[in-house]
Structures are given as C-alpha cells and as structure tokens.
Design a protein around this motif. Structure first.
Motif, PDB file in Angstrom:
ATOM      1  N   GLN A  40      21.765  11.030   7.146  1.00 32.77           N
ATOM      2  CA  GLN A  40      21.081  10.913   8.343  1.00 32.77           C
ATOM      3  C   GLN A  40      21.126   9.910   9.173  1.00 32.77           C
ATOM      4  O   GLN A  40      21.635  10.431  10.399  1.00 32.77           O
ATOM      5  CB  GLN A  40      19.421  10.847   7.989  1.00 32.77           C
ATOM      6  N   THR A  43      24.674  10.758  10.704  1.00 33.81           N
ATOM      7  CA  THR A  43      24.550  12.010  11.769  1.00 33.81           C
ATOM      8  C   THR A  43      24.078  11.606  13.199  1.00 33.81           C
ATOM      9  O   THR A  43      24.431  12.028  14.046  1.00 33.81           O
ATOM     10  CB  THR A  43      23.689  13.177  10.981  1.00 33.81           C
ATOM     11  N   GLN A  44      22.899  10.765  12.772  1.00 34.71           N
ATOM     12  CA  GLN A  44      22.485  10.217  14.294  1.00 34.71           C
ATOM     13  C   GLN A  44      23.406   9.584  14.975  1.00 34.71           C
ATOM     14  O   GLN A  44      23.299   9.691  16.121  1.00 34.71           O
ATOM     15  CB  GLN A  44      20.950   9.245  13.781  1.00 34.71           C
ATOM     16  N   ASP A  45      24.226   8.684  14.183  1.00 33.66           N
ATOM     17  CA  ASP A  45      25.267   7.935  15.070  1.00 33.66           C
ATOM     18  C   ASP A  45      26.123   8.924  15.749  1.00 33.66           C
ATOM     19  O   ASP A  45      26.687   8.715  16.795  1.00 33.66           O
ATOM     20  CB  ASP A  45      25.938   6.959  13.984  1.00 33.66           C
ATOM     21  N   VAL A  46      26.464   9.970  15.068  1.00 31.20           N
ATOM     22  CA  VAL A  46      27.407  10.923  15.575  1.00 31.20           C
ATOM     23  C   VAL A  46      26.975  11.543  16.624  1.00 31.20           C
ATOM     24  O   VAL A  46      27.474  11.680  17.828  1.00 31.20           O
ATOM     25  CB  VAL A  46      27.960  11.685  14.714  1.00 31.20           C
ATOM     26  N   GLU A  47      25.588  11.787  16.715  1.00 28.31           N
ATOM     27  CA  GLU A  47      25.031  12.716  17.832  1.00 28.31           C
ATOM     28  C   GLU A  47      24.648  11.672  18.997  1.00 28.31           C
ATOM     29  O   GLU A  47      24.968  12.086  20.062  1.00 28.31           O
ATOM     30  CB  GLU A  47      23.621  13.046  17.461  1.00 28.31           C
ATOM     31  N   ARG A  48      24.428  10.569  18.817  1.00 25.97           N
ATOM     32  CA  ARG A  48      24.289   9.215  19.830  1.00 25.97           C
ATOM     33  C   ARG A  48      25.547   9.117  20.570  1.00 25.97           C
ATOM     34  O   ARG A  48      25.835   9.419  21.837  1.00 25.97           O
ATOM     35  CB  ARG A  48      23.804   8.126  19.176  1.00 25.97           C
ATOM     36  N   TRP A  49      26.850   9.104  19.887  1.00 25.46           N
ATOM     37  CA  TRP A  49      28.044   8.905  20.216  1.00 25.46           C
ATOM     38  C   TRP A  49      28.522  10.146  21.129  1.00 25.46           C
ATOM     39  O   TRP A  49      29.027   9.939  22.038  1.00 25.46           O
ATOM     40  CB  TRP A  49      29.066   8.749  19.065  1.00 25.46           C
ATOM     41  N   LEU A  50      28.191  11.500  20.657  1.00 26.71           N
ATOM     42  CA  LEU A  50      28.516  12.558  21.519  1.00 26.71           C
ATOM     43  C   LEU A  50      27.710  12.549  22.600  1.00 26.71           C
ATOM     44  O   LEU A  50      28.152  12.999  23.768  1.00 26.71           O
ATOM     45  CB  LEU A  50      28.255  13.722  20.606  1.00 26.71           C
ATOM     46  N   HIS A  51      26.466  12.149  22.566  1.00 25.21           N
ATOM     47  CA  HIS A  51      25.736  12.076  23.606  1.00 25.21           C
ATOM     48  C   HIS A  51      26.327  11.226  24.845  1.00 25.21           C
ATOM     49  O   HIS A  51      26.471  11.570  25.927  1.00 25.21           O
ATOM     50  CB  HIS A  51      24.293  11.827  23.454  1.00 25.21           C
ATOM     51  N   ASP A  54      29.297  12.726  26.445  1.00 22.43           N
ATOM     52  CA  ASP A  54      29.132  13.673  27.411  1.00 22.43           C
ATOM     53  C   ASP A  54      28.578  12.859  28.812  1.00 22.43           C
ATOM     54  O   ASP A  54      28.895  13.314  29.862  1.00 22.43           O
ATOM     55  CB  ASP A  54      27.898  14.590  26.955  1.00 22.43           C
TER      56      ASP A  54
END
Length: 92
Positions: A40, A43-51, A54
């Motif tokens: 978890q 996954t949150q780290d990857v989502e933050r990096w992608l945000h 962007d």
C-alpha cells in the motif's frame, strides 16, 4: 476481522515459517499484513510520483505556451562557453 485462505508452494510456505521462527513475525497473518502495508505504501508513493510528474508536465506546457522557454542548442552553447571561459582562466 475477515479471514482469507491463501495457497502457497512449499518453498514459500517454508520461507514464511522461517521468518516467523526467527522472530521477525508473530504469525502468518502478521507477515501477510506487513506485506500488504508495504505494498500500500509503495502504491501510494508511485501515485504521488505520477501526480507530481503530471503537474510538472502541465507547468512545462504552460511555460512553453507563455513563451518562457529557451532553445536547447543555445542553452547548451552558453554552458559550454562558460566552462571554456572558466577553464581558460584557471592557472596551469
């Protein structure tokens, strides 16, 4: 608390049991909960990096549309000129 049944190949089951026997985990459930927490977090780290990526791309596009850009060749030439100037000013 809900329960789940998981099937593992013998080598994986043995590995988990060794982790428990060595004192790293209290039980199989403790081991699995730790793996899920780690996943978890990752996954949150990857989502933050992608945000953040962007947002950075959007800022770059806005800068380009507003004319706040530099030609890459010109910028590289200026850097090379500064390096050469500093190198020639160094005592030899």
């Amino acid at each position: 608390m809900a329960s789940m049944n998981v099937s593992l190949p013998d080598p994986m089951r043995d590995y988990v049991q060794r982790r428990i026997d060595s004192g790293h985990y209290a039980s199989v459930s403790d081991y699995v909960r730790d793996l899920i927490r780690r996943d978890q977090g990752e996954t949150q780290d990857v989502e933050r990096w992608l945000h953040d990526l962007d947002a950075s791309i959007e800022r770059g596009l806005a800068d380009a549309e507003a004319g706040r850009t530099h030609d890459l060749d010109d910028a590289c030439d200026a850097i090379i000129d500064r390096i050469r100037t500093r190198a020639s000013a160094q005592p030899q």
